[in-house]
Scaffold this motif. Structure first.
Motif, mmCIF file in Angstrom:
data_model
loop_
_atom_site.group_PDB
_atom_site.id
_atom_site.type_symbol
_atom_site.label_atom_id
_atom_site.label_comp_id
_atom_site.label_asym_id
_atom_site.label_seq_id
_atom_site.Cartn_x
_atom_site.Cartn_y
_atom_site.Cartn_z
ATOM 1 N N ALA A 532 -81.788 -12.376 -40.048
ATOM 2 C CA ALA A 532 -80.351 -12.472 -40.261
ATOM 3 C C ALA A 532 -79.623 -12.425 -38.926
ATOM 4 O O ALA A 532 -79.992 -11.679 -38.037
ATOM 5 C CB ALA A 532 -79.905 -11.318 -41.146
ATOM 6 N N ALA A 533 -78.587 -13.239 -38.806
ATOM 7 C CA ALA A 533 -77.851 -13.298 -37.546
ATOM 8 C C ALA A 533 -77.288 -11.942 -37.161
ATOM 9 O O ALA A 533 -77.130 -11.623 -36.006
ATOM 10 C CB ALA A 533 -76.732 -14.329 -37.639
ATOM 11 N N ALA A 534 -76.987 -11.127 -38.170
ATOM 12 C CA ALA A 534 -76.404 -9.827 -37.873
ATOM 13 C C ALA A 534 -77.347 -8.956 -37.065
ATOM 14 O O ALA A 534 -76.928 -8.029 -36.395
ATOM 15 C CB ALA A 534 -76.027 -9.120 -39.170
ATOM 16 N N VAL A 535 -78.642 -9.245 -37.122
ATOM 17 C CA VAL A 535 -79.610 -8.408 -36.431
ATOM 18 C C VAL A 535 -79.892 -8.931 -35.030
ATOM 19 O O VAL A 535 -80.391 -8.222 -34.166
ATOM 20 C CB VAL A 535 -80.933 -8.347 -37.223
ATOM 21 N N VAL A 536 -79.564 -10.196 -34.814
ATOM 22 C CA VAL A 536 -79.854 -10.813 -33.539
ATOM 23 C C VAL A 536 -79.137 -10.054 -32.422
ATOM 24 O O VAL A 536 -78.049 -9.538 -32.615
ATOM 25 C CB VAL A 536 -79.393 -12.277 -33.561
ATOM 26 N N ASP A 537 -79.760 -9.983 -31.274
ATOM 27 C CA ASP A 537 -79.191 -9.341 -30.102
ATOM 28 C C ASP A 537 -79.295 -7.815 -30.129
ATOM 29 O O ASP A 537 -78.895 -7.147 -29.202
ATOM 30 C CB ASP A 537 -77.724 -9.713 -29.870
ATOM 31 N N LEU A 538 -79.810 -7.248 -31.187
ATOM 32 C CA LEU A 538 -80.058 -5.807 -31.198
ATOM 33 C C LEU A 538 -81.380 -5.573 -30.482
ATOM 34 O O LEU A 538 -82.312 -6.340 -30.663
ATOM 35 C CB LEU A 538 -80.208 -5.306 -32.638
ATOM 36 N N PRO A 539 -81.479 -4.513 -29.703
ATOM 37 C CA PRO A 539 -82.797 -4.194 -29.149
ATOM 38 C C PRO A 539 -83.782 -3.980 -30.299
ATOM 39 O O PRO A 539 -83.402 -3.443 -31.350
ATOM 40 C CB PRO A 539 -82.565 -2.880 -28.399
ATOM 41 N N THR A 540 -85.031 -4.390 -30.116
ATOM 42 C CA THR A 540 -86.005 -4.364 -31.212
ATOM 43 C C THR A 540 -86.098 -3.001 -31.891
ATOM 44 O O THR A 540 -86.153 -2.918 -33.108
ATOM 45 C CB THR A 540 -87.422 -4.708 -30.682
ATOM 46 N N GLU A 541 -86.073 -1.955 -31.071
ATOM 47 C CA GLU A 541 -86.252 -0.625 -31.678
ATOM 48 C C GLU A 541 -85.053 -0.223 -32.531
ATOM 49 O O GLU A 541 -85.149 0.635 -33.394
ATOM 50 C CB GLU A 541 -86.572 0.434 -30.610
ATOM 51 N N ARG A 574 -74.050 -1.716 -35.702
ATOM 52 C CA ARG A 574 -74.941 -2.146 -34.609
ATOM 53 C C ARG A 574 -74.810 -1.235 -33.408
ATOM 54 O O ARG A 574 -75.790 -0.858 -32.767
ATOM 55 C CB ARG A 574 -74.637 -3.579 -34.199
ATOM 56 N N GLN A 575 -73.534 -0.903 -33.113
ATOM 57 C CA GLN A 575 -73.306 -0.029 -31.968
ATOM 58 C C GLN A 575 -73.926 1.354 -32.222
ATOM 59 O O GLN A 575 -74.538 1.938 -31.329
ATOM 60 C CB GLN A 575 -71.808 0.092 -31.719
ATOM 61 N N ILE A 576 -73.777 1.828 -33.446
ATOM 62 C CA ILE A 576 -74.362 3.132 -33.782
ATOM 63 C C ILE A 576 -75.886 3.070 -33.670
ATOM 64 O O ILE A 576 -76.520 3.959 -33.114
ATOM 65 C CB ILE A 576 -73.953 3.573 -35.209
ATOM 66 N N ALA A 577 -76.462 1.966 -34.172
ATOM 67 C CA ALA A 577 -77.919 1.832 -34.146
ATOM 68 C C ALA A 577 -78.445 1.797 -32.714
ATOM 69 O O ALA A 577 -79.539 2.283 -32.420
ATOM 70 C CB ALA A 577 -78.348 0.578 -34.899
ATOM 71 N N THR A 578 -77.673 1.229 -31.815
ATOM 72 C CA THR A 578 -78.102 1.132 -30.425
ATOM 73 C C THR A 578 -77.933 2.468 -29.707
ATOM 74 O O THR A 578 -78.777 2.887 -28.924
ATOM 75 C CB THR A 578 -77.284 0.050 -29.695
ATOM 76 N N LEU A 579 -76.812 3.117 -30.013
ATOM 77 C CA LEU A 579 -76.463 4.357 -29.319
ATOM 78 C C LEU A 579 -77.219 5.568 -29.865
ATOM 79 O O LEU A 579 -77.520 6.511 -29.127
ATOM 80 C CB LEU A 579 -74.951 4.575 -29.472
ATOM 81 N N GLU A 580 -77.530 5.547 -31.164
ATOM 82 C CA GLU A 580 -78.137 6.680 -31.867
ATOM 83 C C GLU A 580 -77.490 8.011 -31.498
ATOM 84 O O GLU A 580 -78.150 8.902 -30.950
ATOM 85 C CB GLU A 580 -79.648 6.737 -31.608
ATOM 86 N N PRO A 581 -76.205 8.196 -31.799
ATOM 87 C CA PRO A 581 -75.523 9.442 -31.443
ATOM 88 C C PRO A 581 -76.118 10.616 -32.211
ATOM 89 O O PRO A 581 -76.589 10.451 -33.327
ATOM 90 C CB PRO A 581 -74.077 9.201 -31.892
ATOM 91 N N SER A 582 -76.109 11.789 -31.584
ATOM 92 C CA SER A 582 -76.670 12.944 -32.298
ATOM 93 C C SER A 582 -75.597 13.962 -32.666
ATOM 94 O O SER A 582 -75.865 14.912 -33.380
ATOM 95 C CB SER A 582 -77.763 13.597 -31.443
ATOM 96 N N THR A 583 -74.364 13.745 -32.185
ATOM 97 C CA THR A 583 -73.282 14.664 -32.577
ATOM 98 C C THR A 583 -72.101 13.857 -33.111
ATOM 99 O O THR A 583 -71.975 12.658 -32.832
ATOM 100 C CB THR A 583 -72.765 15.453 -31.360
ATOM 101 N N LEU A 584 -71.252 14.551 -33.848
ATOM 102 C CA LEU A 584 -70.056 13.897 -34.368
ATOM 103 C C LEU A 584 -69.166 13.406 -33.231
ATOM 104 O O LEU A 584 -68.585 12.327 -33.291
ATOM 105 C CB LEU A 584 -69.262 14.858 -35.268
ATOM 106 N N ALA A 585 -69.064 14.194 -32.193
ATOM 107 C CA ALA A 585 -68.209 13.818 -31.064
ATOM 108 C C ALA A 585 -68.684 12.498 -30.462
ATOM 109 O O ALA A 585 -67.893 11.604 -30.150
ATOM 110 C CB ALA A 585 -68.211 14.914 -30.018
#
Ligand code: ADP
Ligand code: ZN
Length: 611
Positions: A532-541, A574-585
């Motif tokens: 799906a195009a939505a997944v393109v450009d995301l790092p594989t992990e 996508r941004q969340i998936a790339t960043l993987e934040p661990s806190t609400l802040a």
């Protein structure tokens, strides 16, 4: 320009942008528009679909005292718009005919008590004296007139109601008005200003470029197969819209896609209104559905993750085409606008114009619209430059359209054009006959078909003089001559006749340059097989994380009965998936995560990430 009536702190708008909507910065002219309206000025805003018009009135409504009244013709979408606003903590409501009296009076009392930030109204409701009296009793901060081109379009359903909006200024001279549209030819622009009595308004004309949309137009061979190919190789699992001209082809195409494993729904004016509403709502709510529709579908649909818009028939005007394709990629992610176009489209549309209602001038206008559309299809230049030029704007070759990605050659087609035109002349002069493209091509190719023999066409001197081109190439020649006005279609059978300009070609006073059809239209983007195009450009992990977040979003949306994008856009996930934040802040720094959504969904996201 109207004199600003209140002083405001410009940074207040920015705070609202950040706190409520979770965005870092304004886009394009948003800030200028917002400051102007917050200060009490009238505005006319021309921005392409997906340009970000909504914030231009939503933020001033939040900053100014009182309730922002939004006029929108699309009552079927009001519920979703209001849900989306409530989800970010904006107090929004609507009044329309879908509500029962109790629901209406509740919204009315909220309005009067100053408990609303935004109130959506259909234009026909605003015309009612009772509605005007209601507005008199409360405090209106601004009037936003969405889809303002409805005031100018000839024969538009909503036009009479929109024309009545010119009275707003007389009744509420101190309330700023902001009219918005994505339709932008000079003529429409001027007409909106006059008809809505926006003489003092400041005009904001944004660039109409939509750089994330890849424009592609290819010759139509087996349209349904071509479409399927596009969907399977480049847009598997993506949401998109397929436009067809007729109801019958909508039905057939939707069926075909379903048979081939693509979840597709039909939409046209002939369907029962409940079926229509259900299909529209499923398209908005579920991920990855394809809507096959006539142009009755789409106005006001603000689903941000439509990844492709495909046209199986030639649109009637560049303006319509641009509006329709503009529904792709509102979220700014890569999207495709794809059109398949062939000889039959030209024949059919010319015929429709000839037999259309309306006077000569109206038919001439339709003809001009069609010519502009054909010129876009046949151009050897950048499609985007052409499109922008149509709206009076300049652009450089874009690098993201089919002609930029694989430049077509142009070739001197004068001799083939002469051969074709003289065949038309022979038939007409020697036999008093007129035929369609199929017979003419058979004659040129020297094919002894039953019909050729029946009419004794193999005895014509032009019989077989065109064997140097293949049939598909001849169809391209006919199509392009039609597009260039060097050949015309006549009558019910699509017979071909000469035009005044044909003589110049026959007498060698005019050269004919044609566009060479590629052997097989090359995929402009490398095929990303079944991804799906939505997944393109995301790092594989990040891909599995994104998929998990999408599943979480789907469940939440279902539970709350809102479209998935109302929870979060793909771009945000996508941004969340790339960043993987661990806190609400940390999560709160992501674009699209405002205060309200952070409070509402933050923990759910963190839990999903921790899984
Ligand atoms: P339009 O009404 O002009 O077609 P929208 O108002 O629906 O466009 O906005 C298109 C998309 O862009 C929406 O999903 C919106 O949330 C997003 N958007 C608008 N302004 C901004 C901004 N300043 N920053 C980030 N995203 C934005
Ligand atoms: Zn280009």
């Amino acid at each position: 320009m109207a004199t600003p009536d209140i002083g405001t702190d410009p940074s207040e708008a920015r705070q609202v942008l950040h706190r409520v909507f979770g965005y870092d910065s304004f886009r394009g002219s948003q800030q200028d528009v917002i400051e102007h309206v917050v200060a009490g000025g009238d505005a006319l805003v021309l921005m392409p679909t997906g340009g970000g018009k909504s914030l231009c009135y939503q933020i001033p409504a939040l900053v100014r005292a009182g309730v922002g009244v939004v006029v929108s013709p699309l009552i079927a979408l009001m519920q979703d718009q209001v849900d989306a606003l409530r989800n970010v903590g904006v107090r929004a409501g609507f009044l329309n005919s879908t509500q029962n009296p109790d629901e209406r009076s509740m919204v009315e009392s909220e309005f009067l008590a100053g408990e609303l930030d935004l109130l959506y109204l259909a234009p026909e409701r605003l015309r009612l004296e009772s509605t005007m009296r209601l507005l008199d009793r409360g405090k209106v901060s601004l009037f936003a007139i969405d889809e303002a081109h409805c005031v100018s379009q000839w024969g538009h359903d909503f036009r009479p109601d929109y024309l009545a909006l010119s009275a707003l200024h007389e009744r509420w001279p101190d309330v700023p008005r902001i009219a918005l549209t994505a339709t932008a030819t000079e003529a429409t622009h001027a007409e909106i200003a006059t008809r809505l009595n926006l003489k003092e308004a400041r005009h904001f004309v944004a660039s109409f470029d939509r750089p994330n949309i890849q424009y592609r137009i290819e010759p139509k061979n087996e349209p349904k197969r071509q479409l399927l190919d596009l969907l399977k190789t480049e847009h598997a699992g993506d949401a998109g819209i397929v436009y067809c001209l007729s109801r019958a082809s909508v039905e057939k195409t939707a069926e075909f896609l379903v048979q081939n494993g693509i979840p597709a729904l039909p939409y046209h004016a002939g369907l029962d209104s409940r079926v229509r509403a259900t299909n529209q709502s499923r398209f908005l709510r579920e991920d990855g559905l394809v809507m096959v529709a006539t142009i009755a579908f789409g106005m006001g649909i603000d689903k941000p993750d439509v990844r492709f818009v495909a046209h199986l028939d030639l649109p009637k005007s560049v303006e319509g085409y641009y509006q329709e394709t503009g529904r792709a990629g509102r979220d700014g992610l890569p999207s495709t606008a794809w059109l398949a176009y062939g000889l039959q489209d030209v024949v059919q549309q010319r015929k429709m114009i000839d037999t259309s209602e309306g006077d000569q001038a109206h038919r001439r206008m339709l003809g001009m619209h069609l010519d502009a559309m054909l010129a876009l299809c046949e151009t050897v230049d950048c499609r985007r430059t052409r499109l922008l030029a149509y709206f009076g704007q300049q652009g450089e070759p874009c690098g993201n359209c089919d002609t930029c990605l694989s430049p077509p050659e142009s070739w001197d087609g004068t001799v083939p054009a002469q051969k074709l035109l003289s065949t038309v002349v022979r038939l007409q002069n020697e036999r008093r006959q007129k035929f369609g493209a199929g017979q003419l091509i058979d004659i040129l190719l020297g094919k002894k078909t039953a019909k050729v023999i029946q009419h004794d066409h193999d005895s014509l001197t032009v019989f077989g003089i065109g064997t140097d081109l293949r049939e598909a190439e001849w169809r391209g020649v006919v199509r392009q001559l039609l597009a260039q006005g060097l050949l015309a279609v006549e009558g019910d059978y699509g017979t071909l006749v000469l035009t005044e300009a044909s003589a110049e070609v026959l007498s060698r006073r005019r050269e004919v340059m044609l566009r060479r059809e590629p052997e097989k239209a090359r995929a402009a983007r490398p095929a990303k097989a079944s991804k799906a195009a939505a997944v393109v450009d995301l790092p594989t992990e990040a891909v599995p994380v994104f998929e998990r977040l999408r599943a979480w979003r789907g469940a939440v949306a279902k539970e709350q009965g809102v479209p998935a994008y109302v929870v979060f856009h793909d771009a945000t996930l996508r941004q969340i998936a790339t960043l993987e934040p661990s806190t609400l802040a940390e999560l709160g720094t992501v674009n699209g995560v405002g205060e309200n959504k952070l409070a509402k969904y933050g923990q759910g996201i963190l839990d999903t990430l921790a899984e």
